[in-house]
Scaffold this motif. Structure first.
Motif, PDB file in Angstrom:
ATOM      1  N   GLU A   1       0.829  -1.209   0.000  1.00 34.06           N
ATOM      2  CA  GLU A   1       0.000   0.000   0.000  1.00 34.06           C
ATOM      3  C   GLU A   1       0.865   1.261   0.000  1.00 34.06           C
ATOM      4  O   GLU A   1       0.603   2.221  -0.720  1.00 34.06           O
ATOM      5  CB  GLU A   1      -0.910   0.036   1.245  1.00 34.06           C
ATOM      6  CG  GLU A   1      -1.918  -1.083   1.330  1.00 34.06           C
ATOM      7  CD  GLU A   1      -1.443  -2.219   2.208  1.00 34.06           C
ATOM      8  OE1 GLU A   1      -1.843  -2.276   3.382  1.00 34.06           O
ATOM      9  OE2 GLU A   1      -0.651  -3.046   1.720  1.00 34.06           O
TER      10      GLU A   1
ATOM     11  N   VAL B   1       1.025   1.808  -4.164  1.00 29.51           N
ATOM     12  CA  VAL B   1      -0.171   2.638  -4.340  1.00 29.51           C
ATOM     13  C   VAL B   1       0.183   4.077  -3.983  1.00 29.51           C
ATOM     14  O   VAL B   1       0.107   4.974  -4.812  1.00 29.51           O
ATOM     15  CB  VAL B   1      -1.346   2.134  -3.477  1.00 29.51           C
ATOM     16  CG1 VAL B   1      -2.533   3.091  -3.589  1.00 29.51           C
ATOM     17  CG2 VAL B   1      -1.770   0.729  -3.915  1.00 29.51           C
ATOM     18  N   GLU B   2       0.573   4.287  -2.758  1.00 25.47           N
ATOM     19  CA  GLU B   2       1.040   5.604  -2.347  1.00 25.47           C
ATOM     20  C   GLU B   2       2.451   5.833  -2.891  1.00 25.47           C
ATOM     21  O   GLU B   2       3.185   4.899  -3.203  1.00 25.47           O
ATOM     22  CB  GLU B   2       1.055   5.693  -0.818  1.00 25.47           C
ATOM     23  CG  GLU B   2      -0.307   5.464  -0.183  1.00 25.47           C
ATOM     24  CD  GLU B   2      -0.218   5.302   1.324  1.00 25.47           C
ATOM     25  OE1 GLU B   2       0.856   5.608   1.891  1.00 25.47           O
ATOM     26  OE2 GLU B   2      -1.200   4.841   1.927  1.00 25.47           O
ATOM     27  N   ASP B   3       2.814   7.096  -2.985  1.00 25.80           N
ATOM     28  CA  ASP B   3       4.126   7.458  -3.516  1.00 25.80           C
ATOM     29  C   ASP B   3       5.144   7.461  -2.383  1.00 25.80           C
ATOM     30  O   ASP B   3       5.763   8.476  -2.061  1.00 25.80           O
ATOM     31  CB  ASP B   3       4.047   8.831  -4.193  1.00 25.80           C
ATOM     32  CG  ASP B   3       5.317   9.184  -4.946  1.00 25.80           C
ATOM     33  OD1 ASP B   3       6.140   8.283  -5.166  1.00 25.80           O
ATOM     34  OD2 ASP B   3       5.484  10.363  -5.302  1.00 25.80           O
TER      35      ASP B   3
ATOM     36  N   ARG C   1       2.447   1.707  -9.614  1.00 28.29           N
ATOM     37  CA  ARG C   1       1.709   2.814  -8.991  1.00 28.29           C
ATOM     38  C   ARG C   1       0.755   3.457  -9.997  1.00 28.29           C
ATOM     39  O   ARG C   1      -0.413   3.743  -9.671  1.00 28.29           O
ATOM     40  CB  ARG C   1       2.682   3.873  -8.487  1.00 28.29           C
ATOM     41  CG  ARG C   1       3.502   3.479  -7.283  1.00 28.29           C
ATOM     42  CD  ARG C   1       4.516   4.574  -6.980  1.00 28.29           C
ATOM     43  NE  ARG C   1       5.390   4.244  -5.872  1.00 28.29           N
ATOM     44  CZ  ARG C   1       6.511   4.886  -5.596  1.00 28.29           C
ATOM     45  NH1 ARG C   1       6.882   5.913  -6.354  1.00 28.29           N
ATOM     46  NH2 ARG C   1       7.262   4.533  -4.575  1.00 28.29           N
ATOM     47  N   ASP C   2       1.234   3.679 -11.212  1.00 24.30           N
ATOM     48  CA  ASP C   2       0.408   4.304 -12.247  1.00 24.30           C
ATOM     49  C   ASP C   2      -0.799   3.434 -12.560  1.00 24.30           C
ATOM     50  O   ASP C   2      -1.936   3.914 -12.649  1.00 24.30           O
ATOM     51  CB  ASP C   2       1.259   4.521 -13.499  1.00 24.30           C
ATOM     52  CG  ASP C   2       0.506   5.272 -14.598  1.00 24.30           C
ATOM     53  OD1 ASP C   2      -0.448   6.014 -14.282  1.00 24.30           O
ATOM     54  OD2 ASP C   2       0.885   5.121 -15.772  1.00 24.30           O
TER      55      ASP C   2
ATOM     56  N   ASN D   1      -2.256   1.116 -10.667  1.00 24.24           N
ATOM     57  CA  ASN D   1      -3.191   1.032  -9.538  1.00 24.24           C
ATOM     58  C   ASN D   1      -4.004   2.308  -9.378  1.00 24.24           C
ATOM     59  O   ASN D   1      -5.220   2.251  -9.147  1.00 24.24           O
ATOM     60  CB  ASN D   1      -2.427   0.726  -8.248  1.00 24.24           C
ATOM     61  CG  ASN D   1      -1.999  -0.725  -8.168  1.00 24.24           C
ATOM     62  OD1 ASN D   1      -2.681  -1.621  -8.637  1.00 24.24           O
ATOM     63  ND2 ASN D   1      -0.841  -0.973  -7.566  1.00 24.24           N
ATOM     64  N   ASN D   2      -3.357   3.446  -9.484  1.00 24.63           N
ATOM     65  CA  ASN D   2      -4.040   4.708  -9.219  1.00 24.63           C
ATOM     66  C   ASN D   2      -4.844   5.232 -10.407  1.00 24.63           C
ATOM     67  O   ASN D   2      -5.908   5.822 -10.220  1.00 24.63           O
ATOM     68  CB  ASN D   2      -3.029   5.766  -8.782  1.00 24.63           C
ATOM     69  CG  ASN D   2      -2.522   5.545  -7.378  1.00 24.63           C
ATOM     70  OD1 ASN D   2      -3.237   5.796  -6.409  1.00 24.63           O
ATOM     71  ND2 ASN D   2      -1.305   5.064  -7.234  1.00 24.63           N
ATOM     72  N   THR D   3      -4.352   5.010 -11.612  1.00 25.94           N
ATOM     73  CA  THR D   3      -5.006   5.570 -12.785  1.00 25.94           C
ATOM     74  C   THR D   3      -6.095   4.660 -13.337  1.00 25.94           C
ATOM     75  O   THR D   3      -7.142   5.135 -13.792  1.00 25.94           O
ATOM     76  CB  THR D   3      -3.971   5.851 -13.894  1.00 25.94           C
ATOM     77  OG1 THR D   3      -2.933   6.687 -13.373  1.00 25.94           O
ATOM     78  CG2 THR D   3      -4.618   6.535 -15.079  1.00 25.94           C
TER      79      THR D   3
ATOM     80  N   MET E   1      -7.892   1.169  -9.298  1.00 27.63           N
ATOM     81  CA  MET E   1      -8.672   1.591  -8.131  1.00 27.63           C
ATOM     82  C   MET E   1      -9.920   2.402  -8.489  1.00 27.63           C
ATOM     83  O   MET E   1     -10.944   2.272  -7.820  1.00 27.63           O
ATOM     84  CB  MET E   1      -7.767   2.333  -7.150  1.00 27.63           C
ATOM     85  CG  MET E   1      -6.722   1.417  -6.525  1.00 27.63           C
ATOM     86  SD  MET E   1      -5.464   2.262  -5.551  1.00 27.63           S
ATOM     87  CE  MET E   1      -6.452   2.999  -4.269  1.00 27.63           C
TER      88      MET E   1
ATOM     89  N   ASP F   1     -11.890  -3.641  -0.789  1.00 30.66           N
ATOM     90  CA  ASP F   1     -11.084  -2.982  -1.816  1.00 30.66           C
ATOM     91  C   ASP F   1     -10.925  -3.879  -3.034  1.00 30.66           C
ATOM     92  O   ASP F   1     -11.030  -5.104  -2.955  1.00 30.66           O
ATOM     93  CB  ASP F   1      -9.712  -2.589  -1.268  1.00 30.66           C
ATOM     94  CG  ASP F   1      -8.907  -3.808  -0.835  1.00 30.66           C
ATOM     95  OD1 ASP F   1      -9.464  -4.636  -0.076  1.00 30.66           O
ATOM     96  OD2 ASP F   1      -7.738  -3.942  -1.243  1.00 30.66           O
TER      97      ASP F   1
ATOM     98  N   LYS G   1      -5.482  -5.261  -6.578  1.00 33.50           N
ATOM     99  CA  LYS G   1      -4.514  -4.356  -7.202  1.00 33.50           C
ATOM    100  C   LYS G   1      -3.330  -5.152  -7.763  1.00 33.50           C
ATOM    101  O   LYS G   1      -3.181  -6.331  -7.471  1.00 33.50           O
ATOM    102  CB  LYS G   1      -4.051  -3.321  -6.165  1.00 33.50           C
ATOM    103  CG  LYS G   1      -5.177  -2.369  -5.743  1.00 33.50           C
ATOM    104  CD  LYS G   1      -4.843  -1.614  -4.482  1.00 33.50           C
ATOM    105  CE  LYS G   1      -4.987  -2.468  -3.242  1.00 33.50           C
ATOM    106  NZ  LYS G   1      -6.377  -2.915  -3.000  1.00 33.50           N
TER     107      LYS G   1
END
Length: 340
Positions: free
Chosen positions: A204, A208-210, A282-283, A285-287, A290, A306, A309
């Motif tokens: 996470e 997911v987080e930076d 990260r890209d 999962n976030n773009t 999610m 949730d 991912k």
């Protein structure tokens, strides 16, 4: 004295069993990964490798389609992502996606087969976004996937939901009681942290987080206003590294010279690919992933509600190159072109 002999034999037998259980039996092959003289080698168990090869076979190829013909957008209704394909290219890709994602459910997994243009099946909206994601990976993240690329099969392997997607942990109670009243996201063995007590929240924080990935923090305790500083931040990095090691079936020396983990000049070139891979995850999962959570039925969500991912293991599944580097765009080169 005679009475002691059976006891000695029993102890020896138990020790022998322990040795058999604790170590992989020979022969073990050795592969040089890094600079000579640095010990940057990988041990390869040929018996394990044979199982991995069997589990990582590329999908059947149907061959490329003939060029020319009317566009899919001229033939079919409500084609938003693949409208620039010819009718033959579109049909061939739909057949392939069915084999890659829903071979048992067939077209009905994404479509109302009585009205293929309908949006009523949530999976159709998910699939459309996943196609956009695939095109983005293959065009934007070439520093990680190169020209090999990915397609739906890379992650799905014939399953509607990738079996190697990950969810937020729900098992470990955050309040341990006793001497350790607060777990702080660690201090319990979990599979994703290699069954160590390292933080099980690393995916996470870092995929997911930076989160600031640091191999070694100069401060034992966190410092206000300086994220990624402190011993626990270092432990989160090692937790992610354990996950990456398991996912790729490699140890630390695949990317690092372990005498100087943080030194890029002494690292293998593949460490750069891993750097891009972390940011690609990260890209994704976030773009793409999610934001789809509200569309999914409860049965497809994790224990914490949730969406599943992606991480390194979602694609790699035990090998350093997904499907041993089989080219994924040969039959469908349009998946390598970014969407408008």
């Amino acid at each position: 004295m005679k009475a002691l002999i059976p006891i000695v034999l029993i102890v020896a037998a138990l020790l022998g069993v322990q040795l058999i259980v604790s170590f992989e039996r020979p022969p073990i092959d050795t592969v040089q990964q890094g600079f000579r003289g640095t010990g940057m080698e990988e041990g390869v168990n040929p018996r394990t490798e044979a199982k991995l090869v069997e589990a990582n076979q590329a999908p059947d190829s149907y061959g490329p389609t003939e060029p020319g013909g009317p566009k899919a957008s001229e033939i079919y209704q409500n084609v938003e992502v693949l409208g620039d394909l010819t009718e033959d290219e579109f049909t061939a890709l739909m057949i392939s996606i069915t084999a890659w994602v829903s071979p048992d459910q067939s077209c009905a997994y994404c479509h109302n087969v009585e009205n293929m243009a309908s949006e009523e099946v949530y999976a159709k909206q998910v699939a459309r976004r996943m196609l956009q994601m695939t095109k983005t990976i293959n065009s934007k993240w070439k520093d990680h996937v190169a020209d090999t690329g990915v397609n739906c099969y890379t992650c799905h392997r014939g399953n509607p939901v990738p079996q190697q997607a990950w969810f937020l942990e729900s098992g470990p109670a955050e309040s341990a009681g006793g001497f350790i009243a607060k777990r702080q996201g660690q201090n319990v063995a979990t599979e994703r942290a290699g069954y160590t007590s390292l933080p099980y929240t690393a995916l996470e924080q870092l995929l997911v987080e930076d989160g600031n990935i640091r191999v070694q923090s100069a401060s034992a305790l966190p410092i206000a206003g300086q994220p990624g500083v402190g011993l626990q931040a270092t432990e989160s990095t090692y937790s992610l590294m354990m996950h990456m090691s398991d996912s790729l079936g490699q140890n630390c020396t695949f990317c690092h010279n372990t005498r100087a983990l943080g030194n890029w000049e002494q690292s293998n070139p593949v460490r750069t690919k891993a750097w891009y891979g972390i940011r690609m995850a990260r890209d994704i999962n976030n773009t793409f992933v999610m934001p789809l959570q509200p569309l999914l039925p409860e049965a497809h969500l994790g224990p914490q509600g949730d969406i599943g991912k992606v991480s390194c293991n979602t694609c790699h599944q035990g090998v350093s190159k997904p499907l041993y580097g089989a080219p994924m765009l040969t039959d469908h080169p349009t998946l390598g072109v970014a969407s408008d």
